[in-house]
Design an enzyme around this catalytic site. Structure first.
Site, PDB file in Angstrom:
ATOM      1  N   ARG A   3      35.268  22.777  87.329  1.00 55.76           N
ATOM      2  CA  ARG A   3      34.168  22.223  86.533  1.00 55.76           C
ATOM      3  C   ARG A   3      34.556  22.181  85.062  1.00 55.76           C
ATOM      4  O   ARG A   3      35.561  22.778  84.646  1.00 55.76           O
ATOM      5  CB  ARG A   3      32.901  23.078  86.704  1.00 55.76           C
ATOM      6  CG  ARG A   3      33.075  24.504  86.214  1.00 55.76           C
ATOM      7  CD  ARG A   3      31.757  25.220  85.999  1.00 55.76           C
ATOM      8  NE  ARG A   3      31.959  26.623  85.681  1.00 55.76           N
ATOM      9  CZ  ARG A   3      32.314  27.078  84.491  1.00 55.76           C
ATOM     10  NH1 ARG A   3      32.541  26.239  83.491  1.00 55.76           N
ATOM     11  NH2 ARG A   3      32.471  28.374  84.281  1.00 55.76           N
ATOM     12  N   GLY A  36      33.705  23.099  80.992  1.00 60.25           N
ATOM     13  CA  GLY A  36      33.179  24.280  80.322  1.00 60.25           C
ATOM     14  C   GLY A  36      34.115  25.471  80.366  1.00 60.25           C
ATOM     15  O   GLY A  36      35.202  25.425  80.943  1.00 60.25           O
ATOM     16  N   THR A  85      31.517  31.628  82.565  1.00 56.99           N
ATOM     17  CA  THR A  85      30.153  32.104  82.721  1.00 56.99           C
ATOM     18  C   THR A  85      30.109  33.097  83.865  1.00 56.99           C
ATOM     19  O   THR A  85      31.107  33.340  84.547  1.00 56.99           O
ATOM     20  CB  THR A  85      29.160  30.948  82.942  1.00 56.99           C
ATOM     21  OG1 THR A  85      27.826  31.432  82.771  1.00 56.99           O
ATOM     22  CG2 THR A  85      29.316  30.325  84.319  1.00 56.99           C
ATOM     23  N   CYS A 107      30.210  30.954  77.899  1.00 55.17           N
ATOM     24  CA  CYS A 107      30.484  29.539  77.621  1.00 55.17           C
ATOM     25  C   CYS A 107      31.423  29.363  76.423  1.00 55.17           C
ATOM     26  O   CYS A 107      31.450  28.301  75.787  1.00 55.17           O
ATOM     27  CB  CYS A 107      29.182  28.767  77.415  1.00 55.17           C
ATOM     28  SG  CYS A 107      28.060  28.894  78.828  1.00 55.17           S
TER      29      CYS A 107
END
Length: 212
Positions: A66, A68, A71, A171
């Site tokens: 993904r 980013g 997290t 993040c």
């Protein structure tokens, strides 16, 4: 279609299932929303920097595809994985990100969490920090687009142990405060929050599909 996965569920097999679903779908494959809670895990995005993982302890780290940075996922946080065909909806990525954020904001407002908002240049959803100070993050967003089709999605902190967020720069932002709905004085179960979030996502997506 909206469906709950087994809870709690490990991150890796769900990620692999999303990849398989996206790879095998065609122009007629229905869009789906998968809801779940994960066993504790840190996920690092495709371009994620390992230095943002400060003290993982015994929590596993998965480097995924993904967007980013890093997290945390764990029990008490609802994951909404949106397997949507953006090309079929004639939607650009920027519009899609806004749709996901709007669905979270609507869910929080309906539950009574006040002040939910976006933060320029920092995808996700934020709320006024109950402890005072700057905005705190309550929902993280990370997506992957393959052949015009999206997977991954958004996580909403409902009522969880927030301590693992102290082991990372959430993040990629040093010192970023992370909160959940419970810290904002709103009590919901992950099931209740997940059902509401999925409904808002489905409504927004259907509205978009009906306008093309």
């Amino acid at each position: 279609m909206i469906k709950w996965l087994a809870r709690p569920v490990d991150y890796l097999p769900v990620w692999q299932d999303m990849q398989a679903y996206t790879s095998l779908r065609d122009a007629d494959t229905p869009d789906e929303i998968w809801l779940c809670e994960h066993t504790p895990v840190y996920t690092l995005g495709q371009a994620g920097l390992p230095q943002h993982v400060l003290n993982p302890g015994n929590i596993p780290i998965v480097h995924c595809d993904r967007g980013g940075q890093v997290t945390y996922h764990g029990p008490g946080q609802v994951m909404a994985y949106a397997l949507f065909d953006l090309r079929r909806a004639d939607m650009y990525v920027k519009e899609y990100v806004a749709l996901l954020e709007s669905a979270v904001i609507d869910t929080l407002e309906q539950a009574g969490v006040r002040g939910a908002c976006r933060k320029p240049g920092a995808p996700g959803v934020y709320v006024p920090d109950p402890a005072g100070g700057e905005l705190a993050k309550i929902a993280a967003l990370g997506i992957k687009i393959r052949n015009g089709r999206a997977y991954h999605g958004v996580s909403l902190n409902v009522a969880m142990d927030l301590a693992p967020f102290l082991g990372i720069n959430p993040c990629g932002y040093e010192g970023l405060r992370t909160v959940d709905m419970a810290a904002c004085g709103v009590r919901r179960t992950p099931t209740e929050a997940g059902d509401a979030l999925a409904l808002n996502l489905a409504r927004a997506w259907q509205h978009r599909r009906s306008t093309i």
